[in-house]
Design an enzyme around this catalytic site. Structure first.
Site, PDB file in Angstrom:
ATOM      1  N   HIS A 168     120.686  88.361  98.666  1.00 20.25           N
ATOM      2  CA  HIS A 168     120.425  89.318  97.584  1.00 20.25           C
ATOM      3  C   HIS A 168     121.283  89.015  96.364  1.00 20.25           C
ATOM      4  CE1 HIS A 168     124.257  91.433  98.303  1.00 20.25           C
ATOM      5  NE2 HIS A 168     123.997  91.304  99.597  1.00 20.25           N
ATOM      6  N   CYS A 184     126.059  89.658 104.427  1.00 18.63           N
ATOM      7  CA  CYS A 184     124.946  89.090 103.655  1.00 18.63           C
ATOM      8  C   CYS A 184     125.412  87.926 102.783  1.00 18.63           C
ATOM      9  CB  CYS A 184     124.322  90.166 102.782  1.00 18.63           C
ATOM     10  SG  CYS A 184     123.500  91.480 103.717  1.00 18.63           S
TER      11      CYS A 184
END
Length: 208
Positions: A168, A184
């Site tokens: 992301h 992440c």
């Protein structure tokens, strides 16, 4: 901090095009300046990164790679995340394109997951909620943050086959090139926007 650029690398099939994982929502403007974020939220979600010891190989390892040692084919494209050099590599199907982006990686080895998965959803303008383990470690964190400049997922997210794991963007550009995430992989907003346009549901992903 890694230079805010990506690279396009020629392959044996000729020069490549271009320079340098949920529910759809409208595209949002990119806010790369942390000062534009609500100060109270920023203080909770974006604390000043802890100083890190020098990483001698980080600069020298930020270089192009060939896809063949990592993937049997480029069907649906392929994403390789190298957590040591803190870089994300993308190859388009049929070697139609190649990109190399600086990335953030997980804070600790315990938070780092390696292996093969794939993109299962693409979300433009993602909302964010902390996982149960994040909330346990940080009970002061909000239960949900809607799309916008306070959102830790930036402007776009690729949701992976592993629950809670994503590639992301981030509005806090200080995170890129650092051990700064809860698991992440983060990219500059302009880079995740570009990758979002090229990757598809089914794109192969390998974290090493």
């Amino acid at each position: 901090m890694a230079k805010k650029t990506s690279f396009t690398i020629p392959t044996r099939r000729g020069f490549l095009a271009g320079g340098a994982a949920a529910i759809g929502a409208p595209a949002l403007g990119q806010a790369s300046d942390p000062s534009a974020i609500d100060p109270e939220t920023a203080a909770v979600l974006y604390p000043d990164p802890e100083p890190e010891p020098a990483v001698p190989r980080n600069i020298s390892s930020f270089r192009s790679k060939q896809w063949q040692p990592y993937f049997s084919s480029l069907r649906n494209g392929a994403i390789l995340v190298d957590t040591q050099s803190r870089a994300l590599h993308y190859w388009g199907e049929g070697e139609s394109s190649y990109r190399l982006y600086p990335s953030s990686v997980p804070l600790t080895e315990e938070m780092t997951r390696r292996g093969r998965t794939s993109v299962i959803q693409k979300v433009e303008g993602p909302g964010w909620a902390p996982t149960p383990s994040m909330k346990k470690r940080n009970p002061e964190w909000p239960d949900y943050i809607p799309p916008g400049p306070n959102n830790p997922l930036g402007t776009h997210a690729l949701y992976l086959g592993w629950k809670y794991y994503r590639i992301h963007g981030t509005h806090d550009t200080r995170k890129i090139g650092r051990k700064s995430s809860n698991g992440c992989i983060g990219l500059y907003n302009e880079h995740i926007s570009e990758l979002f346009g090229m990757a598809k549901v089914g794109t192969q992903v390998l974290l090493i």
